[in-house]
Design a protein around this motif. Structure first.
Motif, PDB file in Angstrom:
ATOM      1  N   SER A 194      10.223  -3.967 -10.542  1.00  0.00           N
ATOM      2  CA  SER A 194       9.886  -1.908 -10.499  1.00  0.00           C
ATOM      3  C   SER A 194       9.524  -1.054  -9.244  1.00  0.00           C
ATOM      4  O   SER A 194       9.936  -0.522  -8.977  1.00  0.00           O
ATOM      5  CB  SER A 194       8.684  -2.015 -11.466  1.00  0.00           C
ATOM      6  N   LEU A 195       9.029  -2.272  -8.808  1.00  0.00           N
ATOM      7  CA  LEU A 195       9.110  -2.493  -7.289  1.00  0.00           C
ATOM      8  C   LEU A 195      10.430  -1.591  -6.433  1.00  0.00           C
ATOM      9  O   LEU A 195      10.904  -0.849  -5.855  1.00  0.00           O
ATOM     10  CB  LEU A 195       8.848  -2.881  -5.985  1.00  0.00           C
ATOM     11  N   ARG A 196      11.552  -2.454  -6.611  1.00  0.00           N
ATOM     12  CA  ARG A 196      12.632  -2.076  -6.311  1.00  0.00           C
ATOM     13  C   ARG A 196      13.585  -0.734  -6.657  1.00  0.00           C
ATOM     14  O   ARG A 196      14.177   0.477  -6.117  1.00  0.00           O
ATOM     15  CB  ARG A 196      13.411  -3.594  -6.333  1.00  0.00           C
ATOM     16  N   VAL A 197      13.285  -0.553  -8.420  1.00  0.00           N
ATOM     17  CA  VAL A 197      13.385   0.500  -9.065  1.00  0.00           C
ATOM     18  C   VAL A 197      12.812   2.064  -8.045  1.00  0.00           C
ATOM     19  O   VAL A 197      13.490   3.055  -7.921  1.00  0.00           O
ATOM     20  CB  VAL A 197      12.979   0.454 -10.646  1.00  0.00           C
ATOM     21  N   VAL A 198      11.621   1.603  -8.180  1.00  0.00           N
ATOM     22  CA  VAL A 198      10.438   3.350  -8.100  1.00  0.00           C
ATOM     23  C   VAL A 198      11.285   3.732  -6.208  1.00  0.00           C
ATOM     24  O   VAL A 198      11.821   4.911  -5.804  1.00  0.00           O
ATOM     25  CB  VAL A 198       9.299   2.597  -8.158  1.00  0.00           C
ATOM     26  N   LEU A 199      11.630   2.396  -5.292  1.00  0.00           N
ATOM     27  CA  LEU A 199      11.801   1.908  -3.854  1.00  0.00           C
ATOM     28  C   LEU A 199      12.899   3.153  -3.614  1.00  0.00           C
ATOM     29  O   LEU A 199      13.605   3.868  -3.540  1.00  0.00           O
ATOM     30  CB  LEU A 199      11.855   1.061  -3.017  1.00  0.00           C
ATOM     31  N   ASN A 200      13.999   2.547  -4.948  1.00  0.00           N
ATOM     32  CA  ASN A 200      15.089   2.857  -5.093  1.00  0.00           C
ATOM     33  C   ASN A 200      15.363   5.052  -5.034  1.00  0.00           C
ATOM     34  O   ASN A 200      15.986   5.836  -4.182  1.00  0.00           O
ATOM     35  CB  ASN A 200      15.963   2.549  -5.532  1.00  0.00           C
ATOM     36  N   ASP A 256       9.935   7.738   2.720  1.00  0.00           N
ATOM     37  CA  ASP A 256       9.196   8.381   2.935  1.00  0.00           C
ATOM     38  C   ASP A 256       7.979   8.485   1.331  1.00  0.00           C
ATOM     39  O   ASP A 256       6.599   9.195   1.440  1.00  0.00           O
ATOM     40  CB  ASP A 256       9.525  10.150   3.151  1.00  0.00           C
ATOM     41  N   ASP A 257       9.028   9.063   0.191  1.00  0.00           N
ATOM     42  CA  ASP A 257       7.673   9.232  -0.721  1.00  0.00           C
ATOM     43  C   ASP A 257       7.295   8.258  -1.161  1.00  0.00           C
ATOM     44  O   ASP A 257       5.816   8.002  -2.260  1.00  0.00           O
ATOM     45  CB  ASP A 257       8.864   9.949  -2.128  1.00  0.00           C
ATOM     46  N   TYR A 258       7.667   6.602  -1.001  1.00  0.00           N
ATOM     47  CA  TYR A 258       6.743   5.472  -1.613  1.00  0.00           C
ATOM     48  C   TYR A 258       5.702   5.704  -0.983  1.00  0.00           C
ATOM     49  O   TYR A 258       5.364   5.631  -1.271  1.00  0.00           O
ATOM     50  CB  TYR A 258       8.217   4.069  -1.403  1.00  0.00           C
ATOM     51  N   GLY A 259       6.053   5.853   0.361  1.00  0.00           N
ATOM     52  CA  GLY A 259       4.963   5.845   1.198  1.00  0.00           C
ATOM     53  C   GLY A 259       3.983   6.283   0.494  1.00  0.00           C
ATOM     54  O   GLY A 259       2.419   6.219  -0.005  1.00  0.00           O
ATOM     55  N   VAL A 260       3.788   8.038   0.295  1.00  0.00           N
ATOM     56  CA  VAL A 260       2.902   8.725  -0.520  1.00  0.00           C
ATOM     57  C   VAL A 260       2.319   8.525  -1.875  1.00  0.00           C
ATOM     58  O   VAL A 260       1.269   8.027  -2.472  1.00  0.00           O
ATOM     59  CB  VAL A 260       3.551  10.450  -0.706  1.00  0.00           C
ATOM     60  N   TYR A 261       3.404   8.037  -2.369  1.00  0.00           N
ATOM     61  CA  TYR A 261       3.120   7.009  -3.735  1.00  0.00           C
ATOM     62  C   TYR A 261       2.135   6.473  -3.757  1.00  0.00           C
ATOM     63  O   TYR A 261       1.240   5.987  -4.778  1.00  0.00           O
ATOM     64  CB  TYR A 261       4.702   6.625  -4.330  1.00  0.00           C
ATOM     65  N   SER A 262       2.206   4.596  -2.949  1.00  0.00           N
ATOM     66  CA  SER A 262       1.667   4.111  -2.335  1.00  0.00           C
ATOM     67  C   SER A 262       0.255   4.519  -1.319  1.00  0.00           C
ATOM     68  O   SER A 262      -0.864   3.513  -2.391  1.00  0.00           O
ATOM     69  CB  SER A 262       2.673   3.022  -1.346  1.00  0.00           C
ATOM     70  N   VAL A 263       0.462   5.313  -1.381  1.00  0.00           N
ATOM     71  CA  VAL A 263      -0.866   5.811  -1.251  1.00  0.00           C
ATOM     72  C   VAL A 263      -1.646   6.170  -1.666  1.00  0.00           C
ATOM     73  O   VAL A 263      -3.302   6.648  -2.238  1.00  0.00           O
ATOM     74  CB  VAL A 263      -1.282   7.311   0.320  1.00  0.00           C
ATOM     75  N   ILE A 264      -0.586   7.516  -2.516  1.00  0.00           N
ATOM     76  CA  ILE A 264      -1.930   7.298  -3.817  1.00  0.00           C
ATOM     77  C   ILE A 264      -2.317   6.415  -4.845  1.00  0.00           C
ATOM     78  O   ILE A 264      -3.904   6.959  -5.283  1.00  0.00           O
ATOM     79  CB  ILE A 264      -0.939   8.446  -4.565  1.00  0.00           C
ATOM     80  N   THR A 265      -1.921   5.692  -4.837  1.00  0.00           N
ATOM     81  CA  THR A 265      -1.587   4.492  -5.871  1.00  0.00           C
ATOM     82  C   THR A 265      -3.103   3.819  -5.454  1.00  0.00           C
ATOM     83  O   THR A 265      -3.813   3.440  -6.166  1.00  0.00           O
ATOM     84  CB  THR A 265      -0.901   3.420  -6.482  1.00  0.00           C
ATOM     85  N   GLY A 266      -3.274   3.687  -4.045  1.00  0.00           N
ATOM     86  CA  GLY A 266      -4.421   2.764  -3.865  1.00  0.00           C
ATOM     87  C   GLY A 266      -5.718   3.440  -3.576  1.00  0.00           C
ATOM     88  O   GLY A 266      -6.664   2.933  -4.641  1.00  0.00           O
ATOM     89  N   PHE A 267      -5.629   5.334  -3.433  1.00  0.00           N
ATOM     90  CA  PHE A 267      -6.726   5.765  -3.685  1.00  0.00           C
ATOM     91  C   PHE A 267      -7.268   5.648  -5.092  1.00  0.00           C
ATOM     92  O   PHE A 267      -8.258   5.244  -5.487  1.00  0.00           O
ATOM     93  CB  PHE A 267      -6.296   6.878  -3.137  1.00  0.00           C
TER      94      PHE A 267
END
Length: 111
Positions: A27-33, A38-49
């Motif tokens: 799922s990480l591969r699919v989401v990153l693709n 750049d958007d994955y970084g934003v996604y990661s920060v929001i998910t962590g928060f």
């Protein structure tokens, strides 16, 4: 508990963990693709928060319950109001109810 049951449960837990790891990696591969770097970084920060905000209420409730139980065991009810109750229960009715409970239990003899 028999050794074969422990072994069976251990193998089941390890199998489950390995399956979860593979699903997460895929799922990480699919989401990153799909999102790009750049958007994955934003996604990661929001998910962590969001994960942090989801964790805090449960842990604070557990800590508050432990503090209440410990204070009630020691019959130190005066510490409940300033330390936890005023912070956790902000409405005036809840504060009044806790004062009433404190007065009710403070005069009891548990021996």
């Amino acid at each position: 508990m028999s050794n074969s049951r422990i072994l069976k449960n251990t193998l089941a837990l390890y199998t489950r963990q390995i399956i979860i790891i593979f699903i997460t990696l895929y799922s990480l591969r699919v989401v990153l693709n799909e999102l790009g770097t750049d958007d994955y970084g934003v996604y990661s920060v929001i998910t962590g928060f969001v994960t942090l905000l989801a964790f805090l209420p449960g842990s604070m409730a557990s800590a508050t319950q432990r503090f209440f139980s410990f204070a009630m065991c020691l019959e130190v009810f005066s510490t409940l109001l300033p330390a936890v109750a005023l912070e956790q229960y902000s409405s005036e009715k809840a504060k009044q109810a806790l004062v009433g409970i404190n007065e009710k239990f403070a005069n009891r003899n548990y021996t």
